[in-house]
Design a protein around this motif. Structure first.
Motif, PDB file in Angstrom:
ATOM      1  N   ARG A   1       0.661  -1.154  -0.193  1.00 55.85           N
ATOM      2  CA  ARG A   1       0.067  -0.170  -0.003  1.00 55.85           C
ATOM      3  C   ARG A   1       0.642   1.325   0.024  1.00 55.85           C
ATOM      4  NH1 ARG A   1      -5.086  -0.349  -1.731  1.00 55.85           N
ATOM      5  NH2 ARG A   1      -5.784  -2.475  -0.999  1.00 55.85           N
ATOM      6  N   GLN A   2       2.033   1.258   0.512  1.00 56.64           N
ATOM      7  CA  GLN A   2       2.849   2.425   0.359  1.00 56.64           C
ATOM      8  C   GLN A   2       3.943   2.249  -0.949  1.00 56.64           C
ATOM      9  OE1 GLN A   2       2.613   4.860   2.308  1.00 56.64           O
ATOM     10  NE2 GLN A   2       1.339   3.831   3.729  1.00 56.64           N
TER      11      GLN A   2
ATOM     12  N   LEU B   1      -3.663  -1.394  -8.440  1.00 59.72           N
ATOM     13  CA  LEU B   1      -3.331  -0.556  -7.580  1.00 59.72           C
ATOM     14  C   LEU B   1      -2.711   0.394  -8.482  1.00 59.72           C
ATOM     15  CD1 LEU B   1      -2.864   0.248  -4.189  1.00 59.72           C
ATOM     16  CD2 LEU B   1      -0.781  -0.558  -4.752  1.00 59.72           C
TER      17      LEU B   1
ATOM     18  N   THR C   1      -1.468   4.376  -7.242  1.00 59.05           N
ATOM     19  CA  THR C   1      -1.654   5.563  -6.137  1.00 59.05           C
ATOM     20  C   THR C   1      -0.736   6.584  -6.549  1.00 59.05           C
ATOM     21  OG1 THR C   1      -0.012   4.305  -4.685  1.00 59.05           O
ATOM     22  CG2 THR C   1      -2.082   3.957  -4.407  1.00 59.05           C
TER      23      THR C   1
END
Length: 452
Positions: free
Chosen positions: A290-291, A313, A315
């Protein structure tokens, strides 16, 4: 007709919002001596197309290209043989784009290629996951440091002296805008990597330790020992790989404890290309996904149970996260990623291992011959295809004279580290599978002549 969509009022409004008084305020970071105050002196204001073409051809003829001379350059950009099928396939109409479509869900072929690329990179780096590529190795290195800061909630990064100085400079430049503390050190001309010094620099405030593998001098650091020391202090180990072919022979960083592994993918499928575009590799532990910056393509099944690919994903600033994105420089060099993936597919695991062995054998032959040149010694006790030679004089002048004699004889440490005492006589030389016995003999003969 020039396309100038903004009026003077538009520009004034934009400047007012960001707090700038003029457009010139946006360039305050460019040193005054580097800015032009008028036309370039000596350059004609116009010329016809034929005249420009002839002039540029004359200038180009002064270059000594990689394929026309014995070539021993490396230092983060390596000349390898690229199968003709790589260029043939990436020029197909369905592939020929330098970028990933902004609506990748409608481009199943693109997503499948990136999914397979991610799989190859993760296996190569020894990480649980890998993203769909990044801009290049140096910016991937900085993104890893940012990521480590988010994970550990610390802001001090330790850079090994063996990290490529250009990577270190990118990190320092970006850290100016984030407030991160960068503890960067210089390399020492020792036979072994500076593992002990790196470990000693780790403290309770350290977010990460950045170690190149093999390092800028060609040495192989002990990643397992550094990983254990870093993790004992709550820090992460970031391994940087500038020569991915080496991973066909030496252990993958992820298998040695590295938490994040980044690198430059240029060696596989991507030519030297005058310095770019290149290809950033990025992998990490699954628990940090997630990072992780950039995009992650995934495999799924559709409503009819058929296999499909999706953007799992993303981001990044160009998508849903906007200013909350983990990155705004995670450009996916899609065509370079495709070239890398095709080359890796053609090689396979066994082929990559054989290629790595050939590279190491070529480097061994080079070291054995150059060590016989009077006044020359090899610094390294461990290396893959790149080593540091110690010369009896400043290596920068030696490199220039060798080029005049038709040999591209390495990269001087004085060029990489200008003004640093004790490094000027170091010469970084590389031998890949493209180097022949004749090339090595020519290099040795010419080097002996320059040093005589």
């Amino acid at each position: 007709m020039r396309y100038l969509p903004l009026t003077a009022d538009d520009r004034a409004a934009m400047l007012g919002i960001i707090g700038a008084t003029s457009v010139d305020d946006l360039f305050v970071d460019v040193p005054a001596e580097a800015r032009l105050s008028g036309p370039i002196v000596g350059l004609p204001l116009h010329a016809n197309e034929l005249a420009v073409e002839r002039h540029m051809t004359r200038l180009a003829s002064q270059n000594l290209s990689a394929g026309s001379a014995p070539f021993f350059l490396g230092a983060g950009a390596y000349r390898h043989h690229i199968p003709a099928s790589v260029d043939h396939l990436i020029q197909r109409g369905e592939f020929l784009t330098a970028y990933t479509p902004y609506q990748p869900e409608i481009a199943q072929g693109t997503l499948q290629v990136l999914f397979e690329f991610q799989t190859q990179v993760a296996r190569l780096l020894g990480t649980d996951i890998a993203n769909a590529s990044m801009y290049d190795g140096s910016t991937a290195c900085w993104e890893a440091i940012l990521m480590a800061g988010r994970i550990t909630r610390k802001s001090r990064a330790v850079l090994s002296g063996g990290l490529h100085p250009h990577y270190a400079q990118v990190v320092k430049t970006m850290a100016r805008f984030t407030g991160d503390t960068i503890d960067a050190r210089l390399p020492e001309l020792s036979a072994e990597a500076d593992d002990a010094a790196v470990i000693a620099a780790i403290d309770a405030d350290t977010s990460c330790v950045v170690v190149q593998y093999p390092d800028i001098l060609g040495r192989i650091p002990d990643l397992a020992a550094i990983a254990a020391a870093a993790q004992a202090k709550g820090a992460l180990l970031i391994a940087v790989v500038t020569e991915p072919v080496a991973l066909g022979l030496i252990e993958a960083p992820g298998n040695l404890g590295a938490d994040i592994v980044v690198g430059e993918g240029q060696s596989l499928g991507v030519g030297l290309q005058f310095g770019g575009p290149y290809l950033g590799l990025f992998g990490c532990r699954e628990k940090f996904v997630r990072q992780m910056p950039g995009r992650l393509c995934g495999q799924t099944v559709d409503a009819e149970g058929k296999r499909g690919f999706v953007l799992t994903l993303s981001t990044r600033e160009q998508h849903i996260r906007r200013e909350k994105a983990t990155s705004n420089i995670c450009t996916n060099s899609g065509l370079c990623a495709l070239a890398f993936s095709i080359h890796m597919t053609l090689l396979g695991g066994e082929g990559l291992a054989r290629l790595a062995k050939v590279n190491h054998a070529r480097a061994q032959a080079m070291v054995a011959r150059l060590a016989k040149v009077p006044g020359v010694s090899c610094l390294n006790t461990t290396y893959f295809n790149e080593v540091t030679l110690l010369l009896p004089q400043d290596a920068r002048e030696v490199v220039r004279v060798l080029a005049d004699r038709g040999v591209l004889g390495g990269v001087s440490l004085g060029r990489l580290y200008p003004g640093v005492e004790g490094l000027a006589n170091g010469l970084l030389v590389t031998a890949t599978e493209t180097v022949t016995d004749e090339d090595i003999e020519t290099f040795a003969t010419e080097l002996a002549g320059v040093l005589a």
